[in-house]
Design a protein around this motif. Sequence first.
Motif, short mmCIF file in Angstrom:
data_model
loop_
_atom_site.label_atom_id
_atom_site.label_comp_id
_atom_site.label_asym_id
_atom_site.label_seq_id
_atom_site.Cartn_x
_atom_site.Cartn_y
_atom_site.Cartn_z
N PRO A 241 48.72 47.20 39.60
CA PRO A 241 48.51 48.26 40.58
C PRO A 241 48.75 49.68 40.04
O PRO A 241 48.27 50.64 41.08
CB PRO A 241 49.57 47.70 41.72
CG PRO A 241 50.00 46.49 41.33
CD PRO A 241 49.59 46.23 39.74
N ARG A 242 49.43 49.91 38.86
CA ARG A 242 49.54 51.12 38.54
C ARG A 242 48.23 52.17 38.33
O ARG A 242 48.16 53.27 38.26
CB ARG A 242 50.52 51.24 37.37
CG ARG A 242 51.76 50.61 37.60
CD ARG A 242 52.59 50.64 35.96
NE ARG A 242 51.86 49.90 35.10
CZ ARG A 242 52.11 49.81 34.02
NH1 ARG A 242 52.93 50.25 33.40
NH2 ARG A 242 51.19 48.83 33.02
N PRO B 249 54.25 50.43 42.31
CA PRO B 249 53.28 50.26 43.26
C PRO B 249 53.12 48.63 43.29
O PRO B 249 53.06 47.83 42.28
CB PRO B 249 52.11 51.04 42.64
CG PRO B 249 52.27 51.07 41.43
CD PRO B 249 53.84 51.17 40.92
N GLU B 250 52.57 48.24 44.59
CA GLU B 250 52.10 46.81 44.68
C GLU B 250 50.70 46.71 45.20
O GLU B 250 50.16 48.02 45.81
CB GLU B 250 52.93 46.06 45.74
CG GLU B 250 54.36 46.01 45.24
CD GLU B 250 54.70 45.11 44.18
OE1 GLU B 250 53.69 44.25 43.75
OE2 GLU B 250 55.88 45.23 43.34
N ILE B 251 50.05 45.71 45.12
CA ILE B 251 48.53 45.76 45.54
C ILE B 251 48.60 45.86 47.22
O ILE B 251 47.57 46.47 47.74
CB ILE B 251 47.79 44.41 45.33
CG1 ILE B 251 47.65 44.24 43.77
CG2 ILE B 251 46.71 43.98 45.76
CD1 ILE B 251 46.74 45.14 43.29
N GLU B 252 49.77 45.42 47.79
CA GLU B 252 49.69 45.40 49.11
C GLU B 252 49.64 46.87 49.63
O GLU B 252 49.86 47.18 50.86
CB GLU B 252 51.16 44.67 49.64
CG GLU B 252 51.00 42.94 49.48
CD GLU B 252 51.00 42.77 48.14
OE1 GLU B 252 51.56 43.45 47.20
OE2 GLU B 252 50.58 41.26 47.79
N ASP B 253 50.20 47.68 48.77
CA ASP B 253 50.26 49.28 49.12
C ASP B 253 48.78 49.98 48.92
O ASP B 253 49.09 51.05 49.52
CB ASP B 253 51.33 50.00 48.20
CG ASP B 253 52.58 49.28 48.24
OD1 ASP B 253 53.05 48.71 49.44
OD2 ASP B 253 53.29 49.37 47.29
N TYR C 231 42.13 48.40 26.64
CA TYR C 231 42.23 48.70 27.99
C TYR C 231 41.97 47.68 29.15
O TYR C 231 41.28 47.89 30.00
CB TYR C 231 41.71 50.09 28.31
CG TYR C 231 41.99 51.03 27.35
CD1 TYR C 231 43.16 51.31 26.81
CD2 TYR C 231 40.73 51.76 26.80
CE1 TYR C 231 43.37 52.25 25.82
CE2 TYR C 231 41.00 52.75 25.56
CZ TYR C 231 42.18 52.82 25.03
OH TYR C 231 42.54 53.80 24.16
N LEU C 232 41.90 46.45 28.56
CA LEU C 232 41.68 45.20 29.32
C LEU C 232 41.87 45.45 30.87
O LEU C 232 43.25 45.76 31.37
CB LEU C 232 41.92 44.02 28.81
CG LEU C 232 40.93 43.26 27.94
CD1 LEU C 232 41.44 42.15 27.12
CD2 LEU C 232 39.62 42.98 28.57
N HIS C 233 41.13 45.03 31.81
CA HIS C 233 41.42 44.63 33.20
C HIS C 233 41.86 46.19 33.93
O HIS C 233 42.51 46.58 34.68
CB HIS C 233 42.74 43.91 33.36
CG HIS C 233 42.10 42.38 33.45
ND1 HIS C 233 42.80 41.48 33.98
CD2 HIS C 233 41.15 41.79 32.81
CE1 HIS C 233 42.23 40.40 33.91
NE2 HIS C 233 41.25 40.57 33.24
N THR C 234 41.08 47.34 33.01
CA THR C 234 41.03 48.35 33.78
C THR C 234 39.50 49.03 33.94
O THR C 234 38.61 48.37 33.23
CB THR C 234 41.88 49.62 32.78
OG1 THR C 234 41.11 50.07 31.74
CG2 THR C 234 43.30 48.93 32.28
N PRO C 235 39.59 50.20 34.70
CA PRO C 235 37.94 50.67 34.80
C PRO C 235 37.50 51.28 33.39
O PRO C 235 36.28 51.91 33.28
CB PRO C 235 38.12 51.78 35.77
CG PRO C 235 39.40 51.42 36.70
CD PRO C 235 40.33 50.95 35.57
#
Length: 353
Positions: A96-97, A134-138, A318-322
């Motif tokens: 989430p960060r 941070p959380e995904i829910e936020d 930087y896996l699982h990032t844009p």
Amino acid sequence: MADAFDAFDYELLVELAETPGVPGYEDRIRELVRAELDPSVDRLRSDAMGNLVGTIEGGAEYDVVVAAHVDEIGFMVRHVDEEGFLELDALGGWDPRILRAQRVTVHTDDGDLPGVIGSVPPHTLSDEEREATPEIEDVRVDLGLDGGTIEERVDVGDLVTVTQRTERVGDFVTGASLDNRVSVLAMLEAARRLDRPDVNVHFAATAQEEVGLRGAAALGVDLDPDLVIALDTTVANDVPGFEAGEQITRLGDGAAIKLKDSSAITNHKLNRRIRRLAEARDIATQPEVLPAGGTDTGGLQRAGGATPAGAISVPTRYLHTPTECVHGEDLGAVIELLVATLDTETGDHDYTL
């Protein structure tokens, strides 16, 4: 000096990386792969999980599955509030960060809508808010439209992907969905180059890997292969802040031959054969010991019983990032090593331990 990107179809890689396909909804990327794979194979079929399999028939009654998952991490809309902001449910492993201030695309029945994941200005944050995890829910998606319009156009269950261009950065290619579209490209290139193999080779574009290797597990039962070679990205933490033993792989050091991840310990007889083949053909390789994270290797290794399985990985920063990054020479090495492995598989190698 030769350009490493001349060794493969770079324009196809860009198209693969920028075609959306989150777990369970891989329709667009599957159709692209279908169109590219069809001219190279003898048979092509898909299943109810979303797996796509193209087969090149060989002379021996021996079946090799080459698997590369086509799904990317993304989101599903779980709620639309009265003001039109979207709440999300994660499909795959997001940190989430890194989601603050990202551009996204919401895929609706009426077409794609651009949006942003906003980040409020630091001027208005309290010390407690600045330090909060941070959380995904936020996360909230802002589509720049009024709530009434969004209520008409967006439904719970619509899909969301991060929007990012795929482009060259020095010796690298960077983009949001290189995991695992670089491996899909490697598989397509191998299918194009493979000429009259001794064994049956099934090129499998698998579904739902990012949510638990689900497509591969089902496919392993349906195909019941004699040998499995999975293709995926792997961690390259060769950046400041990591000691040598924490880096897993390094960009520019070649294709990674997987020894283990959290889903599988690969067959060491197969690993030895691949490594010796790379040495004989002067293909750069590096060992991969991945402490966390699973791949289709595990999904296929034991789905239909004990199956010898190995994996060739593309080192990725930087896996699982844009901003995932892959070195052009590493991708070329993965393609070359895969083709060599398939070209020399006769069905007579003993992988029994």
